[in-house]
Design a protein around this motif. Sequence first.
Motif, short mmCIF file in Angstrom:
data_model
loop_
_atom_site.label_atom_id
_atom_site.label_comp_id
_atom_site.label_asym_id
_atom_site.label_seq_id
_atom_site.Cartn_x
_atom_site.Cartn_y
_atom_site.Cartn_z
N VAL A 87 1.76 -27.40 1.59
CA VAL A 87 1.96 -26.25 2.48
C VAL A 87 1.82 -26.77 3.90
O VAL A 87 0.73 -27.15 4.33
N ARG A 88 2.93 -26.81 4.62
CA ARG A 88 2.95 -27.31 6.00
C ARG A 88 2.93 -26.12 6.95
O ARG A 88 3.69 -25.17 6.78
N PHE A 89 2.06 -26.19 7.96
CA PHE A 89 1.90 -25.06 8.87
C PHE A 89 1.49 -25.55 10.25
O PHE A 89 1.07 -26.70 10.42
N LEU A 90 1.59 -24.66 11.22
CA LEU A 90 1.23 -24.96 12.61
C LEU A 90 -0.04 -24.23 13.00
O LEU A 90 -0.20 -23.04 12.69
N ILE A 91 -0.89 -24.92 13.69
CA ILE A 91 -2.02 -24.29 14.37
C ILE A 91 -1.65 -24.30 15.84
O ILE A 91 -1.54 -25.36 16.46
N ASP A 92 -1.38 -23.13 16.38
CA ASP A 92 -0.98 -23.07 17.79
C ASP A 92 -2.10 -22.56 18.69
O ASP A 92 -2.06 -22.77 19.89
N ASP A 93 -3.09 -21.90 18.12
CA ASP A 93 -4.21 -21.40 18.91
C ASP A 93 -5.51 -21.78 18.21
O ASP A 93 -5.96 -21.10 17.30
N PRO A 94 -6.14 -22.88 18.63
CA PRO A 94 -7.35 -23.35 17.95
C PRO A 94 -8.58 -22.47 18.16
O PRO A 94 -9.62 -22.75 17.58
N THR A 95 -8.44 -21.39 18.89
CA THR A 95 -9.56 -20.46 19.03
C THR A 95 -9.54 -19.42 17.91
O THR A 95 -10.48 -18.64 17.78
N GLU A 96 -8.46 -19.40 17.13
CA GLU A 96 -8.33 -18.43 16.04
C GLU A 96 -8.77 -19.05 14.71
O GLU A 96 -8.89 -20.26 14.58
N HIS A 97 -8.98 -18.16 13.75
CA HIS A 97 -9.28 -18.60 12.39
C HIS A 97 -7.98 -18.63 11.59
O HIS A 97 -7.18 -17.70 11.66
N TYR A 98 -7.78 -19.69 10.83
CA TYR A 98 -6.61 -19.83 9.97
C TYR A 98 -7.08 -19.89 8.53
O TYR A 98 -7.93 -20.71 8.19
N HIS A 99 -6.53 -19.01 7.70
CA HIS A 99 -6.86 -18.99 6.28
C HIS A 99 -5.54 -19.10 5.52
O HIS A 99 -4.62 -18.32 5.74
N VAL A 100 -5.44 -20.12 4.64
CA VAL A 100 -4.19 -20.38 3.91
C VAL A 100 -4.48 -20.30 2.42
O VAL A 100 -4.89 -21.28 1.80
N PRO A 101 -4.28 -19.14 1.81
CA PRO A 101 -4.48 -19.01 0.37
C PRO A 101 -3.26 -19.48 -0.42
O PRO A 101 -2.13 -19.46 0.09
N LEU A 102 -3.50 -19.89 -1.65
CA LEU A 102 -2.43 -20.26 -2.56
C LEU A 102 -2.55 -19.39 -3.80
O LEU A 102 -3.61 -19.34 -4.42
N LEU A 103 -1.48 -18.67 -4.11
CA LEU A 103 -1.41 -17.89 -5.35
C LEU A 103 -0.57 -18.71 -6.32
O LEU A 103 0.58 -19.03 -6.03
N LEU A 104 -1.15 -19.01 -7.46
CA LEU A 104 -0.60 -20.02 -8.34
C LEU A 104 -0.37 -19.49 -9.74
O LEU A 104 -1.15 -18.70 -10.26
N SER A 105 0.73 -19.94 -10.36
CA SER A 105 0.96 -19.74 -11.79
C SER A 105 1.54 -21.04 -12.32
O SER A 105 1.91 -21.91 -11.53
N PRO A 106 1.65 -21.22 -13.62
CA PRO A 106 2.13 -22.49 -14.13
C PRO A 106 3.53 -22.90 -13.64
O PRO A 106 3.82 -24.08 -13.57
N GLY A 107 4.35 -21.94 -13.26
CA GLY A 107 5.70 -22.29 -12.86
C GLY A 107 6.09 -21.90 -11.46
O GLY A 107 7.25 -22.07 -11.06
N SER A 108 5.15 -21.37 -10.68
CA SER A 108 5.50 -20.96 -9.32
C SER A 108 4.25 -20.82 -8.47
O SER A 108 3.13 -20.86 -8.96
N TYR A 109 4.49 -20.64 -7.16
CA TYR A 109 3.38 -20.41 -6.24
C TYR A 109 3.89 -19.67 -5.01
O TYR A 109 5.09 -19.63 -4.74
N THR A 110 2.96 -19.09 -4.29
CA THR A 110 3.26 -18.47 -3.00
C THR A 110 2.05 -18.64 -2.09
O THR A 110 0.94 -18.88 -2.57
N THR A 111 2.29 -18.52 -0.82
CA THR A 111 1.20 -18.64 0.16
C THR A 111 1.50 -17.72 1.34
O THR A 111 2.61 -17.20 1.46
N TYR A 112 0.53 -17.53 2.17
CA TYR A 112 0.67 -16.69 3.35
C TYR A 112 -0.48 -17.00 4.29
O TYR A 112 -1.43 -17.69 3.91
N ARG A 113 -0.41 -16.52 5.52
CA ARG A 113 -1.53 -16.66 6.43
C ARG A 113 -2.46 -15.48 6.19
O ARG A 113 -2.13 -14.32 6.47
N GLY A 114 -3.62 -15.77 5.66
CA GLY A 114 -4.58 -14.72 5.35
C GLY A 114 -5.49 -14.44 6.52
O GLY A 114 -5.28 -14.91 7.63
N SER A 115 -6.52 -13.71 6.24
CA SER A 115 -7.49 -13.36 7.29
C SER A 115 -8.86 -13.87 6.94
O SER A 115 -9.14 -14.30 5.85
#
Length: 115
Positions: A87-115
């Motif tokens: 999962v490649r992502f940008l941190i553009d504001d280092p004063t913020e919190h970044y949370h990167v969850p991974l939702l996983l199954s045996p054949g697929s995945y998804t991610t998003y910027r969480g809180s």
Amino acid sequence: MTAGLTTHVLDTNREGPAEGVGVTLYRLDDGDREQVASATTNHDGRVDEPLLDADEIEAGTFELVFGVGAYYREGPTTSTFLDEVPVRFLIDDPTEHYHVPLLLSPGSYTTYRGS
């Protein structure tokens, strides 16, 4: 929440946290890839400490690599379709919190910027 980078992994097939997933964080800079941190998810599917805390976080391009192949080979199923999930992502504001969850199954995945 203070600045930093956190992650967690949920196994949607099992409807719960994915314990024992290796997570490696890299910083990418002009084609170079430098390992910054690594951890393994706990019983709650989270890493015990932030991958970057408020003193370490900086702007740039980062990549989280989740070792899901070992999780599935050694864990709840014998699926071998997914090995590593980057999962490649940008941190553009280092004063913020970044949370990167991974939702996983045996054949697929998804991610998003969480809180």
